[in-house]
Write an enzyme that holds these catalytic residues in place. Structure first.
Site, PDB file in Angstrom:
ATOM      1  N   ASP A 506       0.828  -1.244  -0.090  1.00 16.71           N
ATOM      2  CA  ASP A 506       0.247  -0.070  -0.113  1.00 16.71           C
ATOM      3  C   ASP A 506       0.985   1.127   0.105  1.00 16.71           C
ATOM      4  OD1 ASP A 506      -2.629   1.483   0.941  1.00 16.71           O
ATOM      5  OD2 ASP A 506      -1.371   2.194   2.149  1.00 16.71           O
ATOM      6  N   HIS A 712      -9.676   3.653 -12.497  1.00 16.15           N
ATOM      7  CA  HIS A 712     -10.415   2.899 -11.730  1.00 16.15           C
ATOM      8  C   HIS A 712     -11.446   1.920 -12.381  1.00 16.15           C
ATOM      9  CE1 HIS A 712      -9.165   6.725  -9.642  1.00 16.15           C
ATOM     10  NE2 HIS A 712      -8.987   6.052  -8.595  1.00 16.15           N
TER      11      HIS A 712
END
Length: 776
Positions: A506, A712
C-alpha cells in the site's frame, strides 16, 4: 432516558466479504443471485452486531454494493441516458455508473462501451463517492422497489426496527453537477426532486418506520446563498408531512454549523438535529440555543473517523451539557458520523501489541461505547463503574507511554531552518538543467507509479510475511518482477519509467512499516471506493526513518533501464491523512516529522542515481478544512512547508514530480503553485478539461500531466479518445508544459487492459509529438 444511536455501519464485513463477492461477480465467478444473497447476509449480521451491543437506534439503508450516493442516483431515476440506453440489468447498470462497462458485440447483443461517472472525495475523508450527474430538464422518478423500504422491511423481518438513512435533497443536488454539454444548476432541480422524497417517506411510514435519518452534511460548508436558502422551503415541505411520514432526524457531520445557525433555526419543525461534537465541540451550546422547544438533539461524541478509544469522562461531560438544558428525553448519544470510515472490529487483531491495542476502538467496539455512555448519562456513572475505570486506565496509559515521545525527533524538529524549505534555484534554472540531463521529448509519457499487483505477487508477499520463503528468495522474485516491468515499458515506448512497486502492499502502509512511530493491523480494512479497501497504518508516536526505504529497488531498476527511472514516494500529508493520526498532538507536528524522514529518503535516492523523484500528495486537497478562513490558511501553510521540506534537499538537475487526486484546483491553487514541484500529474480524465483553466488564469509556469484515462475502471480507452483528451488539454496548456499519463497508479488493473490502454496513450503522444515537430 438517553438513547444511543449509530449513523451508519461499515459495509464490507469482518473479512472484506462484500469486496470478495462483488469482485467475483464482476469476474463472472459469482451469480447475481448469490451476490444479492451475500449482501442480505451482511446486512443481517451488521444489524445483529449493533443490537447485541445494546444500541437503541440502528441504521438501515447505510449498506451499498458500491456507494451510497450512487444508490440515490438510481433510487431517484437520475441515471444518465448513456447508461439506460443499453437495457442492462439494474445492478449491472448500477456498477456501470460506478466503474464503467465495456463488452464487445455478440450474438446476444450489441457492443457496450460507457465510462464511469466522476468519483470524488467524500468531504475531507478518504472515501470516494460517485457524483450525481444531471441533465437539462432532469426528471426524477422513485424506483418501483425503493431500496430504503426493502432494507427496512428486511431488518424488521429479522427482528430489528431500524432508522433508515437517506442523503438529503439539498446535499444530493449540491454534491452533483451538470453532465457534459448541459447547463443546469443542480439546485434548480430541488422542487422537482422533493415530491420523490415525499413519496419515499410515505412508503417508509407505511412500512413502519418511526424515524428517518436524513443527512445534510453540506450544511458544514460555506454555501452560496441560493443553496443555503433552499433548506427552509425544502424542510418546511418534508417536515410538515405530519402523520404521512416518519419523524425526521436532520444529520450534519465533519464540521460545525454555527455559521449556518439561521438555517437550523428555520428547521424547528423537524424531530431532531444531529451534530458532530468530536470535530467541533464548541458548537454544542450554540446549537442547543437554536433548537425548538420540543426538538431532540443527537450529540455525536464517539468518533466515526478515527480508531482511538473514546474518553468516557469527556464524552459524558459533553452529553450532560445537553441533558442539563434539554432533559434526558430530548438527547441522543451518537457516533459523530457514520462508522463507515472505521475498521470492522478490534477482535480480529491477534498480533497487535497488547499495550497499543488497549488504546483502540473499531466499529463494533464503538457500538458498545455508545451504550455505555448512554447508560452513564441516564443512570449515573456508578451504573457503569467498571467500564469507566477501565477506560480511564487505558486513556492514562496511552498518555504516559514512552512509545509516544522520542526526544531525538523533537530535537531535530527544533533545528529546522528556513533554508531547508527552498530549492537551490528557481524553476527556469532547474528545468533547463533537467532538460539537458534527462533529454526528454515533447509530450513525455510516464505512469503514476504502480503496475498491476498480480495474484502471484500477492501470494509471494504473503509467503514472505508468513516466513514460508526466505528474504533472499523474496528479493529475487521482486527483482524478476522489476525486470519484467522495465521490459514492458521499453516495449510500450514510455519515456520515464517506474519500477512498478511489486514489493509494496500500500502506498502509505509500505512506508509506515519502515518508520518508527507507526503500528499496523492485519484486518483493519476500510472502504475507499467500490470494492477498494485500504488498511490505514496507525500513528502512535513520534516518527523517524531508521534506514533507507526504497533505494534498493529503485537503484536496481535504474541499473537495467535505458531511460530515466522515477523514484516513487508518498508525501508527508498523504502519509498523515491516509493513516489514523494521533489525536494528542497537532497534525502539523506529525506532518513535519514525516517530512524529515522523507527528506532523508529523497536525498538518498538522488545519491543512488535516481534523478526523477515523485512525491505523491493525492490527499493534499482532502485535508483542506471544509470552510474558508484562518483554519484553511493555516493548514495550507504547514502542508506546503511539509512537502517542500521533504524535497528541497536535491540538486537543480533532479526533477521533482508530485501527483494529485481529483480536485477542485481553484480551492487551493496557491498551495499547488507554492509546492514548487517541477512536474504535477493530476487525476483529470473524468473531469471537464475546462477545470484546467485555472492553470492558465494563474499563469502556472511548470509542467503538468493531466490524466488522459481513468484507471479505476477496466475499460480501455481508444487511441482517438486519448487524442481527443490531449487536444482538449492543449486548449489550456502549452505543448511544452504537457505530459501524457494515466489518471493514477495501475495497481488494481489487469495486465491485458493495462498494456492496451498504455499502447493507445503512447501512440497518442507520438501523434502530437510528430504534429508539433512539423509545425516547428
Amino acid at each position: 432516558m438517553v438513547q444511543s444511536s449509530i449513523l451508519g455501519f461499515p459495509r464490507m464485513g469482518v473479512n472484506r466479504d462484500l469486496k470478495k463477492a462483488t469482485e467475483a461477480y464482476w469476474a463472472g465467478n459469482l451469480s447475481q443471485q448469490d451476490l444479492l444473497a451475500e449482501g442480505k447476509r451482511l446486512r443481517a449480521e451488521h444489524w445483529k452486531i449493533q443490537k447485541d451491543a445494546g444500541v437503541d437506534i440502528i441504521p438501515s439503508n447505510d449498506f451499498s454494493y458500491y456507494d451510497h450516493v450512487l444508490d440515490h442516483i438510481q433510487l431517484f431515476g437520475a441515471t444518465p441516458p448513456r447508461y439506460t440506453q443499453h437495457n442492462l440489468d439494474p445492478i449491472d447498470e448500477f456498477f456501470a455508473m460506478g466503474r464503467g462497462h465495456q463488452k464487445p458485440q455478440t450474438d446476444k447483443g450489441p457492443a457496450v462501451d460507457v465510462p464511469s461517472l466522476e468519483m470524488v472525495k467524500w468531504f475531507d475523508s478518504n472515501y470516494h463517492y460517485v457524483k450525481p450527474t444531471l441533465q437539462d430538464g432532469q426528471k426524477f422518478k422513485l424506483n418501483a422497489n425503493p431500496k430504503p423500504v426493502v432494507e427496512f422491511l428486511e431488518a424488521k423481518e429479522a427482528g430489528v426496527v431500524t432508522r433508515p438513512v437517506l442523503l438529503g435533497p439539498v446535499s444530493f443536488l449540491t454534491l452533483g453537477k451538470a453532465d457534459r454539454g448541459q447547463k443546469v444548476d443542480p439546485i434548480d432541480l430541488l422542487q422537482d426532486l422533493l415530491p420523490v422524497y415525499e413519496e419515499l417517506l410515505a412508503k417508509l411510514k407505511e412500512a413502519g418506520a418511526e424515524t428517518v435519518q436524513i443527512d445534510e452534511p453540506v450544511l458544514v460548508f460555506d454555501l452560496p446563498p441560493r443553496v443555503k436558502n433552499s433548506f427552509k422551503p425544502a424542510y418546511e415541505k418534508l417536515g410538515n408531512l405530519g402523520d404521512k411520514a416518519p419523524k425526521l432526524v436532520f444529520a450534519t457531520y465533519f464540521g460545525d454549523i454555527v455559521h449556518n445557525i439561521d438555517v437550523l433555526q428555520s428547521l424547528q419543525n423537524l424531530y431532531a438535529i444531529h451534530i458532530d461534537v468530536v470535530r467541533n465541540p464548541e458548537q454544542l451550546e450554540t446549537v442547543i440555543g437554536a433548537l425548538g422547544p420540543k426538538q431532540t438533539l443527537s450529540v455525536g461524541v464517539v468518533d466515526g473517523r478515527n480508531i482511538w478509544k473514546t474518553n468516557f469522562k469527556k464524552a459524558i461531560e459533553k452529553v450532560e451539557v445537553a441533558t442539563q438544558k434539554l432533559g434526558k428525553d430530548r438527547v441522543l448519544v451518537a457516533s459523530s458520523s457514520s462508522l463507515l470510515h472505521t475498521p470492522h472490529t478490534l477482535a480480529s487483531e491477534k498480533k497487535l501489541d497488547p499495550e497499543v491495542k488497549d488504546w483502540f476502538s473499531f466499529a463494533c467496539e464503538k457500538a458498545k461505547e455508545l451504550t455505555i455512555i448512554a447508560k452513564a448519562v441516564t443512570d449515573g456513572p456508578a451504573s457503569v463503574r467498571d467500564e469507566m475505570e477501565a477506560n480511564a486506565k487505558s486513556v492514562e496509559a496511552r498518555a504516559t507511554s514512552k512509545r509516544t515521545n522520542d526526544p531525538k525527533v523533537k530535537d531535530r524538529q527544533a533545528k529546522i531552518t528556513d533554508e531547508m524549505f527552498e530549492r537551490k534555484s528557481p524553476f527556469p534554472t532547474r528545468i533547463a538543467q533537467q532538460q539537458s540531463s534527462l533529454n526528454l521529448p515533447m509530450f513525455p509519457t510516464t505512469t503514476i507509479g504502480s503496475f498491476p499487483q498480480t495474484k502471484d505477487i500477492r501470494i509471494q508477499r504473503n509467503k514472505f510475511t508468513k516466513g514460508e520463503i526466505t528474504a533472499e528468495e523474496y528479493e529475487k522474485f521482486i527483482e524478476k518482477e522489476i525486470r519484467d516491468v522495465v521490459k514492458i515499458q521499453e516495449e510500450l515506448g514510455l519515456d520515464v519509467y517506474v519500477h512498478g512497486e511489486p514489493e509494496r502492499n500500500d502506498m502509505v502502509q509500505y512506508f509506515g512499516e519502515r518508520l518508527t512511530g507507526y503500528v499496523f493491523t492485519t484486518h483493519a480494512w476500510v472502504q475507499s471506493y467500490g470494492s477498494r479497501c485500504v488498511r490505514p497504518p496507525i500513528i502512535v508516536g513520534d516518527i523517524s526513518r531508521p534506514e533507507a526505504m526504497t533505494v534498493k529497488e529503485s537503484k536496481y531498476a535504474a541499473s537495467i533501464s535505458n531511460k530515466p527511472m522515477k523514484g516513487m514516494l508518498t508525501g508527508p500529508i498523504t502519509c498523515l491523512r491516509w493513516s489514523f493520526p494521533r489525536d494528542d498532538i497537532h497534525q502539523s507536528e506529525q506532518a513535519q516529522q514525516l517530512a524529515l524522514a522523507l527528506r532523508d529518503e529523497v536525498v538518498d535516492l538522488e545519491a543512488a542515481g535516481i534523478f526523477v523523484i515523485q512525491v505523491d500528495e493525492p490527499a493534499l486537497r482532502e485535508g483542506l478544512p471544509l470552510r474558508s478562513g484562518l483554519a484553511r490558511e493555516d493548514y495550507l501553510s504547514w502542508a506546503v512547508k511539509s512537502f517542500r521540506l521533504s524535497v528541497a534537499g536535491v540538486k537543480d538537475s533532479t526533477q521533482i514530480h508530485s501527483h494529485f487526486c481529483y480536485s477542485e484546483f481553484q480551492d487551493f491553487f496557491s498551495a499547488i503553485a507554492a509546492l514548487d514541484a517541477d512536474v504535477l500529474s493530476i487525476e483529470n480524465s473524468k473531469s471537464d478539461a475546462k477545470l484546467l483553466k485555472v492553470f492558465v488564469d494563474e499563469a502556472y509556469p511548470r509542467h503538468i500531466g493531466p490524466g488522459v484515462y481513468d484507471i479505476h475502471s477496466p475499460r480501455i480507452p481508444s487511441e482517438q479518445e486519448v487524442k481527443d483528451r490531449v487536444q482538449e488539454m492543449l486548449e489550456y496548456l502549452s505543448p511544452e508544459q504537457l505530459w501524457v499519463d494515466p489518471d493514477c497508479g495501475l495497481k488494481t488493473r489487469q495486465w491485458p487492459e493495462t498494456k492496451a490502454a498504455l499502447t493507445n496513450m503512447v501512440n497518442a503522444a507520438k501523434f502530437f509529438r510528430a504534429k508539433y515537430a512539423k509545425a516547428n
